[in-house]
Motif scaffolding. Structure first.
Motif, short mmCIF file in Angstrom:
data_model
loop_
_atom_site.label_atom_id
_atom_site.label_comp_id
_atom_site.label_asym_id
_atom_site.label_seq_id
_atom_site.Cartn_x
_atom_site.Cartn_y
_atom_site.Cartn_z
N SER A 197 23.34 -23.01 -52.38
CA SER A 197 23.60 -24.18 -53.21
C SER A 197 25.07 -24.32 -53.58
CB SER A 197 22.74 -24.12 -54.49
OG SER A 197 22.99 -22.92 -55.19
N ILE A 198 25.79 -23.18 -53.63
CA ILE A 198 27.22 -23.27 -53.95
C ILE A 198 27.98 -23.91 -52.79
CG2 ILE A 198 29.31 -21.92 -54.36
CD1 ILE A 198 27.67 -19.95 -55.89
N LEU A 199 27.65 -23.49 -51.57
CA LEU A 199 28.35 -24.02 -50.41
C LEU A 199 28.00 -25.49 -50.15
CD1 LEU A 199 28.02 -21.02 -47.94
CD2 LEU A 199 30.14 -21.93 -48.85
N GLN A 200 26.77 -25.87 -50.44
CA GLN A 200 26.32 -27.21 -50.08
C GLN A 200 26.36 -28.18 -51.26
OE1 GLN A 200 25.48 -27.66 -46.81
NE2 GLN A 200 25.44 -29.87 -47.16
N GLU A 201 25.68 -27.82 -52.37
CA GLU A 201 25.52 -28.78 -53.46
C GLU A 201 26.44 -28.52 -54.65
OE1 GLU A 201 22.72 -27.17 -52.20
OE2 GLU A 201 22.03 -28.82 -50.92
N LYS A 202 27.24 -27.47 -54.59
CA LYS A 202 28.14 -27.10 -55.69
C LYS A 202 27.36 -26.82 -56.97
CE LYS A 202 31.64 -27.77 -53.01
NZ LYS A 202 32.47 -28.96 -53.05
N GLU A 203 26.20 -26.21 -56.82
CA GLU A 203 25.38 -25.84 -57.96
C GLU A 203 25.19 -24.34 -57.98
OE1 GLU A 203 22.49 -29.78 -58.26
OE2 GLU A 203 21.72 -27.90 -57.46
N ILE A 204 24.99 -23.79 -59.17
CA ILE A 204 24.65 -22.37 -59.28
C ILE A 204 23.34 -22.26 -60.05
CG2 ILE A 204 27.04 -21.58 -59.15
CD1 ILE A 204 27.03 -21.16 -62.13
N GLN A 205 22.53 -21.29 -59.67
CA GLN A 205 21.28 -21.03 -60.36
C GLN A 205 21.29 -19.61 -60.91
OE1 GLN A 205 17.63 -21.88 -58.42
NE2 GLN A 205 18.10 -24.05 -58.06
N ILE A 206 21.05 -19.50 -62.21
CA ILE A 206 21.03 -18.20 -62.87
C ILE A 206 19.70 -18.04 -63.57
CG2 ILE A 206 22.10 -16.76 -64.64
CD1 ILE A 206 24.73 -18.17 -64.03
N ARG A 207 18.93 -17.06 -63.08
CA ARG A 207 17.59 -16.79 -63.63
C ARG A 207 16.73 -18.07 -63.68
NH1 ARG A 207 16.92 -11.71 -65.28
NH2 ARG A 207 18.78 -10.47 -65.79
N GLY A 208 16.85 -18.88 -62.63
CA GLY A 208 16.01 -20.07 -62.53
C GLY A 208 16.57 -21.29 -63.21
N PHE A 209 17.64 -21.14 -63.99
CA PHE A 209 18.24 -22.29 -64.67
C PHE A 209 19.33 -22.88 -63.77
CE2 PHE A 209 16.81 -19.48 -68.13
CZ PHE A 209 15.88 -20.33 -68.72
N LYS A 210 19.16 -24.13 -63.39
CA LYS A 210 20.14 -24.78 -62.53
C LYS A 210 21.29 -25.31 -63.37
CE LYS A 210 18.66 -27.17 -59.05
NZ LYS A 210 18.12 -28.24 -58.17
N LEU A 211 22.50 -25.04 -62.91
CA LEU A 211 23.69 -25.46 -63.64
C LEU A 211 24.59 -26.20 -62.68
CD1 LEU A 211 25.42 -25.34 -66.25
CD2 LEU A 211 26.37 -23.19 -65.39
N ARG A 212 24.88 -27.44 -62.98
CA ARG A 212 25.72 -28.25 -62.11
C ARG A 212 27.19 -28.00 -62.46
NH1 ARG A 212 26.04 -30.60 -57.19
NH2 ARG A 212 27.50 -32.33 -57.20
N LEU A 213 27.85 -27.24 -61.60
CA LEU A 213 29.29 -26.98 -61.77
C LEU A 213 29.97 -27.27 -60.44
CD1 LEU A 213 29.72 -23.62 -63.75
CD2 LEU A 213 30.42 -25.89 -64.47
N PRO A 214 30.72 -28.33 -60.35
CA PRO A 214 31.39 -28.66 -59.08
C PRO A 214 32.54 -27.69 -58.77
CG PRO A 214 32.07 -30.20 -60.79
CD PRO A 214 31.01 -29.32 -61.41
N ILE A 215 32.14 -26.47 -58.44
CA ILE A 215 33.14 -25.41 -58.20
C ILE A 215 33.86 -25.66 -56.88
CG2 ILE A 215 33.42 -22.93 -57.76
CD1 ILE A 215 30.93 -22.53 -59.56
N GLU A 216 35.16 -25.69 -56.93
CA GLU A 216 35.98 -25.89 -55.73
C GLU A 216 36.60 -24.55 -55.34
OE1 GLU A 216 35.99 -28.53 -54.07
OE2 GLU A 216 35.16 -30.00 -55.45
N THR A 217 35.97 -23.87 -54.42
CA THR A 217 36.45 -22.57 -53.96
C THR A 217 36.61 -22.59 -52.45
OG1 THR A 217 35.30 -21.43 -55.77
CG2 THR A 217 35.94 -20.09 -53.88
N GLN A 218 37.70 -22.04 -51.96
CA GLN A 218 37.87 -21.91 -50.51
C GLN A 218 37.25 -20.59 -50.09
OE1 GLN A 218 39.08 -23.97 -48.02
NE2 GLN A 218 38.26 -22.35 -46.74
N PHE A 219 36.08 -20.68 -49.46
CA PHE A 219 35.38 -19.47 -49.03
C PHE A 219 35.90 -19.01 -47.67
CE2 PHE A 219 32.22 -21.02 -52.07
CZ PHE A 219 31.87 -19.85 -52.71
N VAL A 220 36.17 -17.71 -47.57
CA VAL A 220 36.49 -17.08 -46.29
C VAL A 220 35.60 -15.86 -46.18
CG1 VAL A 220 38.24 -16.03 -44.84
CG2 VAL A 220 38.89 -17.87 -46.39
N PHE A 221 34.75 -15.85 -45.18
CA PHE A 221 33.87 -14.71 -44.94
C PHE A 221 34.40 -13.94 -43.73
CE2 PHE A 221 31.23 -18.21 -46.55
CZ PHE A 221 30.74 -17.64 -47.71
N THR A 222 34.20 -12.64 -43.72
CA THR A 222 34.51 -11.85 -42.53
C THR A 222 33.25 -11.10 -42.13
OG1 THR A 222 35.20 -9.77 -43.60
CG2 THR A 222 36.86 -11.52 -43.39
#
Length: 485
Positions: A197-222
């Motif tokens: 949800s962070i990569l696609q909808e910019k949402e985070i879920q903590i213990r089932g509670f959905k929180l809309r936070l338009p987090i702008e992070t440049q993800f780099v995976f290796t």
């Protein structure tokens, strides 16, 4: 602009909020238009990996760097910070680096509503906008996303669904930053799912509670290729959400490999001045890595890190320095026998298959050195043919006849330079072969080239080389074999 300390002062400047993807793309365009290199020190990637990374950044994609170990994946990710603005404003006290003109947290919004243009701001340097996490099986959702703080909820008498009781994890704190997650396949599948949800909808879920936070992070995976890592894999839905997957690789040629080793080795400058390193010695060292990557004894799926050549070269220099210190000499030259010092570096950098384990790590290392010499030998001396006519005289016959006549050569590891010189010069026709086929050989490289010729003859099974506690012994293997019958 950086002198602004309040929201009101910032509004009077030409600052405009940008997502980190827009910021990276804008600065990349400016750098490319000026003809400046995007990344420095990433040798061998100029026409392969770097163009792919540039295209991904211009597209605003998250990136997965897929490659074997020791391919500069993390270094590449860290250099992305050089494409960020040097300073960016942040609402003072914000845990997630809220932009004063585009706040996303309730804390920042409430503070701005209360203080208006008097809201204090601080400035964040680009070097502080880099977050890195090594994915291990024990990494939890709380580490990456966050968790509810029950003590805070009790003290503030708030519901668990309230944002104020959340303790943010690394990813929300990396808002407007670069976040690198190394060895992504090692992350448990259920934790990878939490990234959807962070990569696609910019949402985070903590213990089932959905929180809309338009987090702008440049993800780099290796990650290592999936067919190599036996610890896990990247779940397909997560793979689908990563914008660009870029394949890294090892150096394609000796020159690039040597340049990387020169750039990365850390040897005392005084030692470098005292020890002469023939270019051929550098070639052999790098060729060992190339031989290891195609060896039947080494697991090719595991890869052979570029760090092997770097640490092997440092050991090579240390072997020569140790010999120099023991003899009390002020200078010396690398010898073939010094390559014994590279074996501990090779042993620790290669993963052996079953056949390699049966041979033993040290024997495999000897084999790789021998194969490197055999590969490079025809570039300096006439090729040794497997079959030749009996009456046909070969270029090495006169030298080999000396060994066939019950003569042998013993080179101790710690010979002084003078004794080493005299020992090699006493072998008939050895120097003659060097001058005949290497007319451009420098005087300071002569002894190394003479010893290289002997090792090359042994690699091509024309001589036998025996290792003793003190050094190497060269003799005619056929004669010894016949004598024992």
């Amino acid at each position: 602009m950086k002198k602004s300390t309040t929201l009101g002062a910032l509004k009077k400047t030409d600052y405009k909020p940008l997502s980190i993807q827009q910021e990276l793309a804008r600065n990349l365009r400016a750098r490319m238009q000026k003809g400046k290199p995007t990344f420095e020190g990433l040798l061998g990637y100029e026409n392969t990996v770097i163009p792919d990374v540039e295209r991904a950044l211009l597209s605003g994609h998250s990136i997965n760097l897929l490659g074997l170990r020791g391919q500069a994946k993390t270094r590449l990710a860290r250099q992305l910070t050089q494409l960020l603005n040097e300073w960016v404003p942040v609402v003072e006290g914000s845990e997630i680096n809220d932009d004063p003109l585009a706040p996303i947290s309730n804390f920042a919004k409430a503070l701005i509503a209360e203080k208006g243009d008097h809201t204090p701001i601080t400035w964040l340097h680009r070097n502080d906008r880099f977050f890195e996490k090594l994915a291990t099986p024990d990494v939890s959702v709380a580490d990456l996303i966050g968790d509810v703080d029950p003590i805070k909820a009790a003290n503030l008498k708030l519901s668990y669904a309230n944002e104020k009781v959340i303790h943010f994890g690394m990813i929300p704190r990396a808002h407007r930053c670069i976040f690198v997650l190394n060895e992504l396949p090692d992350l448990q599948a259920r934790i990878q799912v939490a990234l959807f949800s962070i990569l696609q909808e910019k949402e985070i879920q903590i213990r089932g509670f959905k929180l809309r936070l338009p987090i702008e992070t440049q993800f780099v995976f290796t990650a290592n290729p999936e067919d190599y890592t036996n610890r896990g894999s990247i779940v397909t839905p997560l793979k689908d959400r990563i914008g660009s997957q870029i394949l890294t690789h090892y150096p394609h040629n000796l020159e690039t490999a040597k340049a990387i080793t020169r750039q990365e080795t850390h040897t005392d400058e005084a030692v470098q001045q005292a020890i002469h390193v023939p270019e051929l010695a550098r070639d052999i060292l790098e060729q060992i890595g190339f031989e290891a990557r195609k060896s039947e004894y080494v697991d090719s799926k595991s890869g052979v890190s570029a760090r092997m050549s770097i640490t092997a070269f440092e050991n090579l220099m240390s072997a020569a320095e140790r010999r120099m210190l023991m003899s009390g000499e002020q200078s010396t030259c690398i010898r073939m026998s010094d390559f014994l010092g590279t074996i501990p570096a090779i042993n620790g950098k290669v993963e052996l298959v079953y056949e390699g384990e049966q041979e033993g790590a040290e024997q495999v290392s000897f084999h790789l050195i021998s194969q490197a010499i055999k590969t490079l030998f025809p570039a300096y001396f006439p090729e040794i043919k497997k079959l030749k006519k009996q009456e046909e005289e070969g270029p090495y016959d006169q030298l080999l006849e000396w060994f066939y006549g019950d003569n042998e050569l013993f080179l101790e590891d710690n010979l002084s330079d003078n004794v080493y010189h005299d020992t090699l010069m006493n072998v008939p026709n050895l120097k003659k072969l060097i001058t005949a086929y290497n007319v451009d050989c420098r005087d300071e490289d002569l002894l190394f080239m003479m010893e290289f010729l002997l090792w090359g003859l042994e690699a091509n099974k024309k001589l036998n080389k025996y290792r003793t506690m003190e050094g190497f012994q060269f003799k005619d293997g056929l004669g010894n074999l016949l004598a024992g019958i």
